[in-house]
Enzyme design. Structure first.
Site, short mmCIF file in Angstrom:
data_model
loop_
_atom_site.label_atom_id
_atom_site.label_comp_id
_atom_site.label_asym_id
_atom_site.label_seq_id
_atom_site.Cartn_x
_atom_site.Cartn_y
_atom_site.Cartn_z
N ASN A 119 1.56 -16.68 -4.33
CA ASN A 119 1.66 -17.36 -3.04
C ASN A 119 0.49 -16.90 -2.17
O ASN A 119 0.19 -15.71 -2.11
CB ASN A 119 2.99 -17.01 -2.36
CG ASN A 119 4.18 -17.51 -3.16
OD1 ASN A 119 4.13 -18.59 -3.74
ND2 ASN A 119 5.23 -16.72 -3.20
N HIS B 106 -0.52 -10.28 -4.58
CA HIS B 106 0.36 -9.91 -5.69
C HIS B 106 0.67 -11.16 -6.51
O HIS B 106 0.67 -12.27 -5.99
CB HIS B 106 1.67 -9.28 -5.18
CG HIS B 106 2.38 -10.12 -4.16
ND1 HIS B 106 2.02 -10.13 -2.83
CD2 HIS B 106 3.43 -10.97 -4.26
CE1 HIS B 106 2.80 -10.96 -2.17
NE2 HIS B 106 3.67 -11.49 -3.01
N HIS C 46 3.63 -12.77 -8.94
CA HIS C 46 4.99 -12.71 -9.46
C HIS C 46 4.94 -13.07 -10.95
O HIS C 46 4.25 -14.01 -11.35
CB HIS C 46 5.89 -13.75 -8.78
CG HIS C 46 6.03 -13.59 -7.30
ND1 HIS C 46 7.19 -13.14 -6.72
CD2 HIS C 46 5.16 -13.83 -6.28
CE1 HIS C 46 7.03 -13.11 -5.39
NE2 HIS C 46 5.82 -13.53 -5.11
N CYS D 101 0.85 -1.21 0.00
CA CYS D 101 0.00 0.00 0.00
C CYS D 101 0.88 1.25 0.00
O CYS D 101 0.54 2.25 -0.65
CB CYS D 101 -0.93 0.01 1.20
SG CYS D 101 -2.34 -1.11 1.05
N HIS E 205 -0.45 -8.56 1.01
CA HIS E 205 -1.24 -7.77 0.06
C HIS E 205 -1.10 -8.53 -1.25
O HIS E 205 0.02 -8.70 -1.75
CB HIS E 205 -0.68 -6.34 -0.03
CG HIS E 205 -1.38 -5.42 -0.98
ND1 HIS E 205 -1.67 -4.10 -0.68
CD2 HIS E 205 -1.84 -5.63 -2.24
CE1 HIS E 205 -2.28 -3.54 -1.71
NE2 HIS E 205 -2.39 -4.45 -2.69
P1 5GP Z 1 5.64 -13.33 -1.44
O1 5GP Z 1 6.57 -14.27 -0.75
O2 5GP Z 1 4.79 -12.57 -0.46
O3 5GP Z 1 4.86 -13.97 -2.55
O4 5GP Z 1 6.58 -12.30 -2.18
C1 5GP Z 1 6.86 -11.03 -1.72
C2 5GP Z 1 7.90 -10.44 -2.64
O5 5GP Z 1 7.96 -9.05 -2.40
C3 5GP Z 1 9.30 -11.00 -2.41
O6 5GP Z 1 9.77 -11.59 -3.62
C4 5GP Z 1 10.12 -9.77 -2.00
O7 5GP Z 1 11.42 -9.77 -2.55
C5 5GP Z 1 9.29 -8.62 -2.53
N1 5GP Z 1 9.38 -7.39 -1.76
C6 5GP Z 1 9.24 -7.28 -0.41
N2 5GP Z 1 9.37 -6.00 -0.04
C7 5GP Z 1 9.58 -5.28 -1.17
C8 5GP Z 1 9.79 -3.88 -1.42
O8 5GP Z 1 9.80 -3.03 -0.53
N3 5GP Z 1 9.99 -3.51 -2.71
C9 5GP Z 1 9.98 -4.43 -3.74
N4 5GP Z 1 10.19 -3.94 -4.96
N5 5GP Z 1 9.79 -5.75 -3.54
C10 5GP Z 1 9.59 -6.17 -2.27
ZN ZN Z 2 -1.76 -3.29 1.15
#
Ligand code: 5GP
Ligand code: ZN
Length: 116
Positions: free
Chosen positions: A90, A103, A105, A11, A101
């Site tokens: 994920n 997302h 990939h 956010c 939040h």
């Molecule tokens: P998840 O494990 O939740 O599917 O993936 C979260 C992703 O967000 C991770 O690959 C991590 O590297 C990325 N990420 C976390 N914090 C930040 C941030 O502040 N900026 C960016 N650009 N990526 C982030």
């Molecule tokens: Zn959020």
């Protein structure tokens, strides 16, 4: 529709309070490069409303999720990915979700990759 969570890092990126290297933005979706990429190209597509995960998805989110899916091939093409890519969502703790939040990939570029 969900609102922003002041403690949520995505956010904060949506609000411009934390910088990110953007690949795409419109009124509903933002896409930016992952800070810790697994692949030569690794972006995250994020719906702007604070939807926690796929578990919290509602019928009203169908258009925004469809738009995210359709955007991926366009963005991969624009980022020079020519030989396929991988999309991952994920969901929840056991699903490996670290940022609560929703997302998606999208990863591409020549292998070997760091992960994935
Ligand atoms: P998840 O494990 O939740 O599917 O993936 C979260 C992703 O967000 C991770 O690959 C991590 O590297 C990325 N990420 C976390 N914090 C930040 C941030 O502040 N900026 C960016 N650009 N990526 C982030
Ligand atoms: Zn959020």
């Amino acid at each position: 529709m969900s609102t922003a969570d002041p403690h949520c890092i995505f956010c904060k990126i949506v609000a411009g309070q934390i910088p990110a290297r953007k690949a795409y933005e419109d009124d509903e979706i933002i896409a930016f490069h992952d800070i810790n990429p697994w692949a030569p190209v690794h972006i995250l597509l994020v719906p702007k409303p604070h939807i926690v995960s796929m578990v919290e998805v509602l019928p009203e989110h169908q258009p925004i999720l469809g738009k995210m899916m359709v955007l991926v091939p366009q963005l991969m093409r624009e980022l020079g990915v020519t030989d396929g890519y991988r999309q991952v969502i994920n969901t929840g703790r056991d699903g490996g979700q670290e940022v609560m939040h929703l997302h998606m990939h999208a990863m591409g570029g020549p292998r070997p990759w760091a992960r994935g």
